[in-house]
Scaffold this active site. Structure first.
Site: not given
Length: 321
Positions: A156, A161
């Site tokens: 990932e 974020e």
């Protein structure tokens, strides 16, 4: 809400090596060398360009339970459109992906939100996303990331974020194989990267999923600072031979070659984050990635200890109401 101008995916011209816009997890083979980032004069050409209605027509709307335990109900395409949570702004052809902020919801309840996934998958390339706004404030967890099948086996990559009132963007790699993947703790090399290392071991599991994160130092890279700067551009250069590089450019600082859609990363400023292929087997740990854009509420990160330490009032469950 996310307001997205475009997502540009570029591949090297005349090569066969590459294809080619919210989750934080920080942990051994640790190589403490000052790795110099490879700088080669390569110009990239567009392979895929998503803009306007493309995000709605050519991405899939996820409708399952939030894997991160968030207080959201992810909506189908038709429901998201009918509720005004996914639409194209006719004034500038930007795509808006929003979280319901007007309905009455009980404390600890769930709000309608949107999570979309690209139909195509990729094994490298230059990924560029242009956004003018992102969700902000207590309980929010917006992100743009890529992920392979059978998490964490195929890895990932978190490009955008953060949670709650976080001031700067967090970039993270999560690997899930026995092939070593780490990032050097020191970024003393002047052309390596400018961010602050949060964790050095990228290996992630269901119970230990911090990954190897880097925090940007530019307050225009996330949250209120990002929105006040009229947004900007984030770029991931995924090169299996040299490593992963990530940049953030505030609206006023976007390179001219990016605006002209002829990007040449070797001419850009030092990246905010760099994960060298010398300490991470990139192709073994990251492959067949689809892109994901989502916003969740509370959940494992925003609603956990991060909430109580963020200065936000009450509890995250209360904030949902």
């Amino acid at each position: 809400m996310h307001s997205l101008s475009k997502l540009l995916l570029a591949a090297l011209s005349l090569t066969t090596l590459v294809g080619a816009h919210q989750q934080s997890r920080a942990h051994s083979r640790h190589r403490r060398t000052a790795v110099r980032r490879q700088s080669t004069n390569k110009t990239y050409v567009i392979q895929d360009l998503y803009q306007g209605q493309d995000f709605i027509n050519n991405w899939d709307f996820f409708t399952g339970s939030d894997p991160t335990g968030g207080n959201v109900n992810y909506q189908s395409q038709s429901d998201a459109q009918s509720k005004g949570l996914a639409y194209v702004n006719d004034c500038d052809n930007s795509t808006v992906l929003a979280v319901d902020s007007t309905s009455t919801v009980a404390a600890g309840g769930k709000r309608d939100s949107v999570r979309i996934t690209s139909q195509k998958s990729y094994n490298g390339g230059l990924f560029v996303i242009d956004a003018s706004n992102m969700p902000v404030g207590c309980s929010t967890w917006p992100s743009f990331w890529t992920v392979g099948p059978n998490w964490p086996s195929a890895g990932e990559i978190d490009i955008i974020e953060g949670v709650n009132d976080q001031a700067t963007n967090q970039m993270t790699l999560h690997s899930g194989t026995s092939q070593g993947c780490t990032i050097a703790k020191s970024n003393s090399s002047t052309d390596q990267f400018t961010g602050q290392v949060l964790g050095t071991n990228c290996y992630s599991t269901e119970n230990a999923d911090a990954g190897c994160g880097v925090e940007d130092t530019d307050t225009r890279s996330f949250g209120y600072g990002f929105n006040n700067a009229e947004g900007g551009v984030f770029a991931l250069l995924w090169d299996n031979s040299s490593g992963m590089s990530m940049w953030h450019f505030a609206r006023a600082d976007i390179p001219a070659d990016l605006t002209a859609q002829t990007p040449n990363p070797s001419t850009w400023s030092t990246p905010a984050g760099f994960w060298s292929a010398q300490s991470c087997d990139i192709s073994a740990n990251f492959y067949d990635h689809q892109m994901v854009i989502d916003t969740t509420i509370c959940g494992n990160w925003a609603g956990g200890s991060a909430y109580s330490s963020s200065g936000c009032p009450g509890t995250c469950s209360d904030m949902v109401a």
